[in-house]
Design a protein around this motif. Structure first.
Motif, PDB file in Angstrom:
ATOM      1  N   VAL A 146      16.570  14.179  25.663  1.00 30.91           N
ATOM      2  CA  VAL A 146      15.180  14.343  26.150  1.00 30.91           C
ATOM      3  C   VAL A 146      15.024  13.881  27.597  1.00 30.91           C
ATOM      4  CG1 VAL A 146      14.200  14.202  23.838  1.00 30.91           C
ATOM      5  CG2 VAL A 146      14.412  12.111  25.205  1.00 30.91           C
ATOM      6  N   GLY A 147      16.063  13.228  28.149  1.00 27.55           N
ATOM      7  CA  GLY A 147      16.006  12.798  29.547  1.00 27.55           C
ATOM      8  C   GLY A 147      15.141  11.582  29.784  1.00 27.55           C
ATOM      9  N   LEU A 148      14.851  10.838  28.733  1.00 28.00           N
ATOM     10  CA  LEU A 148      14.036   9.622  28.821  1.00 28.00           C
ATOM     11  C   LEU A 148      14.681   8.554  27.956  1.00 28.00           C
ATOM     12  CD1 LEU A 148      10.537  11.287  28.221  1.00 28.00           C
ATOM     13  CD2 LEU A 148      11.415  10.505  30.438  1.00 28.00           C
ATOM     14  N   ARG A 149      14.435   7.284  28.306  1.00 25.64           N
ATOM     15  CA  ARG A 149      15.018   6.214  27.498  1.00 25.64           C
ATOM     16  C   ARG A 149      14.049   5.040  27.395  1.00 25.64           C
ATOM     17  NH1 ARG A 149      17.599   2.030  30.215  1.00 25.64           N
ATOM     18  NH2 ARG A 149      19.317   1.869  28.746  1.00 25.64           N
ATOM     19  N   GLN A 157       5.497   7.956  24.261  1.00 22.46           N
ATOM     20  CA  GLN A 157       4.355   8.863  24.351  1.00 22.46           C
ATOM     21  C   GLN A 157       4.763  10.279  23.949  1.00 22.46           C
ATOM     22  OE1 GLN A 157       1.196   7.514  25.287  1.00 22.46           O
ATOM     23  NE2 GLN A 157       0.647   9.425  24.234  1.00 22.46           N
ATOM     24  N   LEU A 158       5.983  10.670  24.277  1.00 21.42           N
ATOM     25  CA  LEU A 158       6.483  11.986  23.889  1.00 21.42           C
ATOM     26  C   LEU A 158       6.463  12.146  22.370  1.00 21.42           C
ATOM     27  CD1 LEU A 158       7.973  14.654  24.731  1.00 21.42           C
ATOM     28  CD2 LEU A 158      10.103  13.396  24.359  1.00 21.42           C
ATOM     29  N   LEU A 160       4.638  10.439  20.187  1.00 16.79           N
ATOM     30  CA  LEU A 160       3.246  10.457  19.732  1.00 16.79           C
ATOM     31  C   LEU A 160       2.618  11.827  19.945  1.00 16.79           C
ATOM     32  CD1 LEU A 160       1.985   7.012  21.130  1.00 16.79           C
ATOM     33  CD2 LEU A 160       2.673   7.519  18.779  1.00 16.79           C
ATOM     34  N   ASP A 161       2.824  12.385  21.126  1.00 15.05           N
ATOM     35  CA  ASP A 161       2.176  13.652  21.481  1.00 15.05           C
ATOM     36  C   ASP A 161       2.754  14.828  20.702  1.00 15.05           C
ATOM     37  OD1 ASP A 161       0.645  12.230  23.271  1.00 15.05           O
ATOM     38  OD2 ASP A 161       1.781  12.845  25.049  1.00 15.05           O
ATOM     39  N   GLU A 162       4.073  14.896  20.624  1.00 16.32           N
ATOM     40  CA  GLU A 162       4.711  16.042  19.969  1.00 16.32           C
ATOM     41  C   GLU A 162       4.401  16.110  18.476  1.00 16.32           C
ATOM     42  OE1 GLU A 162       8.647  17.212  22.616  1.00 16.32           O
ATOM     43  OE2 GLU A 162       8.890  16.449  20.576  1.00 16.32           O
ATOM     44  N   ASN A 163       4.155  14.960  17.884  1.00 16.75           N
ATOM     45  CA  ASN A 163       3.968  14.911  16.436  1.00 16.75           C
ATOM     46  C   ASN A 163       2.545  14.547  16.025  1.00 16.75           C
ATOM     47  OD1 ASN A 163       6.952  15.231  15.561  1.00 16.75           O
ATOM     48  ND2 ASN A 163       7.005  13.614  17.108  1.00 16.75           N
ATOM     49  N   ASP A 164       1.659  14.481  17.029  1.00 19.37           N
ATOM     50  CA  ASP A 164       0.240  14.200  16.785  1.00 19.37           C
ATOM     51  C   ASP A 164       0.071  12.898  15.992  1.00 19.37           C
ATOM     52  OD1 ASP A 164      -2.474  14.726  17.078  1.00 19.37           O
ATOM     53  OD2 ASP A 164      -2.591  15.895  15.219  1.00 19.37           O
ATOM     54  N   LEU A 165       0.748  11.846  16.478  1.00 19.79           N
ATOM     55  CA  LEU A 165       0.686  10.543  15.812  1.00 19.79           C
ATOM     56  C   LEU A 165      -0.319   9.645  16.505  1.00 19.79           C
ATOM     57  CD1 LEU A 165       4.528   9.748  15.451  1.00 19.79           C
ATOM     58  CD2 LEU A 165       3.104  11.259  14.044  1.00 19.79           C
ATOM     59  N   ARG A 166      -1.093   8.935  15.731  1.00 17.24           N
ATOM     60  CA  ARG A 166      -1.972   7.906  16.292  1.00 17.24           C
ATOM     61  C   ARG A 166      -1.187   6.600  16.333  1.00 17.24           C
ATOM     62  NH1 ARG A 166      -7.686   8.119  13.275  1.00 17.24           N
ATOM     63  NH2 ARG A 166      -7.984   6.312  14.651  1.00 17.24           N
ATOM     64  N   GLU A 185       2.501  -2.009  23.994  1.00 13.86           N
ATOM     65  CA  GLU A 185       1.572  -1.740  25.092  1.00 13.86           C
ATOM     66  C   GLU A 185       0.874  -0.391  24.938  1.00 13.86           C
ATOM     67  OE1 GLU A 185       3.488  -2.271  28.859  1.00 13.86           O
ATOM     68  OE2 GLU A 185       4.106  -4.332  28.401  1.00 13.86           O
ATOM     69  N   LEU A 186       1.459   0.496  24.146  1.00 18.06           N
ATOM     70  CA  LEU A 186       0.836   1.796  23.872  1.00 18.06           C
ATOM     71  C   LEU A 186      -0.002   1.767  22.595  1.00 18.06           C
ATOM     72  CD1 LEU A 186       3.775   4.210  24.745  1.00 18.06           C
ATOM     73  CD2 LEU A 186       1.666   3.887  26.024  1.00 18.06           C
TER      74      LEU A 186
END
Length: 205
Positions: A146-149, A157-158, A160-166, A185-186
């Motif tokens: 995914v190019g992030l670590r 955040q990816l 949370l957003d991709e899977n519509d998680l609260r 922190e998120l």
């Protein structure tokens, strides 16, 4: 676990037993006289971080490591040394994942690399007859793909957003404190797993 609907698991030190000292010993045996000095410099050069975010290929990584080893050292020997830290999956942890998946959405989030991904799936297949960790999760997130670590907030955040998680309904479990703090922190519920405790202790009840 009240209110929790989704669980994000780290891999190494949480599901898969690891021992970094075995890789230390393996590279020393290959001929790196001062492992800590060399690898501290490579960390400073961002080689490992770049490998874990897919910015450096497996081939480029191997060539860089060869600069610190005897001339005739093979790629296979380096890969074996690099993978030496990867040990085993205790069967009780895998059984726990199967049980939890009946009640929660499960995700895997690992800072890893292409060499280790192939190795820890091979360990799983040889020891348990299961070809991929993906079979235990709704979705897997590997840093180099995914190019992030972690502990960068973008990777959390990816998910949370991709899977519509609260975040308040999401639990994250990791054995590295900065990763846990970043998730908190998120707004994600997070547990810092510290040896000798295991995930079995968290879900024992």
């Amino acid at each position: 676990m009240q209110g929790i609907q989704h669980i994000i698991f780290d891999l190494g030190g949480v599901l898969l037993n690891i021992d970094y000292q075995l890789t230390h010993k393996a590279f020393t045996d290959l001929g790196i006289a001062d492992f800590n000095t060399h690898f501290s410099q490579l960390h400073a050069d961002s080689l490992f971080e770049d490998l874990e975010t897919g910015k450096v290929s497996e081939e480029e990584f191997l060539e860089k490591i060869k600069e610190h080893l005897p001339e005739k050292t093979t790629n296979e020997a380096i890969i074996t040394a690099w993978n030496a830290m990867l040990l085993d999956y205790p069967v009780a942890r895998l059984q726990l994942l199967q049980q939890l998946r009946q009640h929660y959405n499960l995700f895997l989030l690992s800072n890893t690399n292409a060499i280790h991904l192939a190795a820890f799936n091979t360990i799983l297949e040889k020891s348990r007859g299961i070809s991929s960790l993906a079979s235990f999760f709704d979705k897997t997130y590997y840093s180099h793909l995914v190019g992030l670590r972690k502990p960068g907030k973008e990777i959390y955040q990816l998910i949370l957003d991709e899977n519509d998680l609260r975040p308040e309904h999401t639990l994250f479990i990791d054995d590295t404190l900065p990763n846990v703090e970043a998730a908190k922190e998120l707004g994600i519920q997070a547990i810092h797993l510290q040896a000798p405790k295991t995930i079995l202790d968290i879900f024992r009840k």
